[in-house]
Design a protein around this motif. Structure first.
Motif, mmCIF file in Angstrom:
data_model
loop_
_atom_site.group_PDB
_atom_site.id
_atom_site.type_symbol
_atom_site.label_atom_id
_atom_site.label_comp_id
_atom_site.label_asym_id
_atom_site.label_seq_id
_atom_site.Cartn_x
_atom_site.Cartn_y
_atom_site.Cartn_z
ATOM 1 N N ARG A 106 0.820 -1.228 0.000
ATOM 2 C CA ARG A 106 0.000 0.000 0.000
ATOM 3 C C ARG A 106 0.853 1.277 0.000
ATOM 4 O O ARG A 106 0.541 2.257 0.670
ATOM 5 C CB ARG A 106 -0.933 0.023 1.203
ATOM 6 N N CYS A 107 1.916 1.256 -0.770
ATOM 7 C CA CYS A 107 2.836 2.405 -0.802
ATOM 8 C C CYS A 107 2.163 3.671 -1.320
ATOM 9 O O CYS A 107 2.411 4.761 -0.801
ATOM 10 C CB CYS A 107 4.063 2.080 -1.644
ATOM 11 N N LEU A 108 1.320 3.544 -2.329
ATOM 12 C CA LEU A 108 0.655 4.731 -2.870
ATOM 13 C C LEU A 108 -0.291 5.338 -1.834
ATOM 14 O O LEU A 108 -0.365 6.558 -1.693
ATOM 15 C CB LEU A 108 -0.089 4.390 -4.159
ATOM 16 N N ILE A 109 -0.967 4.501 -1.091
ATOM 17 C CA ILE A 109 -1.847 4.995 -0.028
ATOM 18 C C ILE A 109 -1.018 5.718 1.031
ATOM 19 O O ILE A 109 -1.397 6.787 1.508
ATOM 20 C CB ILE A 109 -2.661 3.842 0.579
ATOM 21 N N THR A 110 0.117 5.157 1.374
ATOM 22 C CA THR A 110 0.992 5.778 2.378
ATOM 23 C C THR A 110 1.506 7.126 1.887
ATOM 24 O O THR A 110 1.450 8.120 2.621
ATOM 25 C CB THR A 110 2.176 4.851 2.709
ATOM 26 N N LEU A 111 1.993 7.171 0.655
ATOM 27 C CA LEU A 111 2.492 8.442 0.104
ATOM 28 C C LEU A 111 1.379 9.482 0.042
ATOM 29 O O LEU A 111 1.589 10.656 0.346
ATOM 30 C CB LEU A 111 3.108 8.229 -1.279
ATOM 31 N N ASN A 112 0.189 9.058 -0.351
ATOM 32 C CA ASN A 112 -0.942 9.972 -0.430
ATOM 33 C C ASN A 112 -1.300 10.528 0.952
ATOM 34 O O ASN A 112 -1.647 11.705 1.086
ATOM 35 C CB ASN A 112 -2.150 9.267 -1.047
ATOM 36 N N SER A 113 -1.175 9.696 1.985
ATOM 37 C CA SER A 113 -1.517 10.142 3.343
ATOM 38 C C SER A 113 -0.534 11.194 3.868
ATOM 39 O O SER A 113 -0.854 11.910 4.816
ATOM 40 C CB SER A 113 -1.570 8.953 4.302
ATOM 41 N N LEU A 114 0.634 11.291 3.252
ATOM 42 C CA LEU A 114 1.615 12.287 3.658
ATOM 43 C C LEU A 114 1.325 13.672 3.078
ATOM 44 O O LEU A 114 1.904 14.661 3.518
ATOM 45 C CB LEU A 114 3.029 11.848 3.243
ATOM 46 N N ARG A 115 0.434 13.718 2.105
ATOM 47 C CA ARG A 115 0.052 14.997 1.508
ATOM 48 C C ARG A 115 -0.880 15.756 2.457
ATOM 49 O O ARG A 115 -1.535 15.150 3.299
ATOM 50 C CB ARG A 115 -0.651 14.771 0.167
#
Length: 122
Positions: A37-46
């Motif tokens: 779920r790397c994309l979800i994690t990166l998105n949550s950092l926005r």
């Protein structure tokens, strides 16, 4: 339109490519198929107001349901670095398949293997 970012080799830049495409195309839905779920994690950092509509699909049936519920919308799918039923469904449903690759020998070997997967799907 559906764009799938797929390659059966991990670490080749699928998620970074997906994130850049999402930023550029502003799709209606972004699907993360990777178990990590790397994309979800990166998105949550926005910042919360700048986050994209990213969902994780844990299996093929969930992916199919999401695709059926979003017919005609712009969708980007970040596939995991492995062959799976969901990845094959994403590729088959896609209008465009993007396969990131660099000049590394292991990447090229991975492309040969991935080409066989594409032929099987086709």
């Amino acid at each position: 339109m559906i764009i799938a970012i797929a390659h059966e080799k991990g670490g080749c830049g699928k998620t970074v490519t997906a994130l850049n495409l999402v930023s550029e195309f502003q799709p209606d839905l972004v699907i993360d198929l990777d178990k990590l779920r790397c994309l979800i994690t990166l998105n949550s950092l926005r910042e919360e107001k700048r986050r994209f509509n990213v969902v994780w699909c844990k299996d093929n049936s969930e992916l199919i349901k999401r695709l059926k519920n979003n017919v005609g919308k712009r969708i980007i799918i970040d596939c995991g670095g492995f062959d799976s039923e969901a990845t094959r469904t994403a590729i088959a449903a896609a209008d465009i398949v993007v396969t990131p690759c660099n000049g590394d020998a292991t990447e090229l070997v991975g492309l040969l293997s991935f080409n066989k997967v594409l032929q099987e799907i086709g």
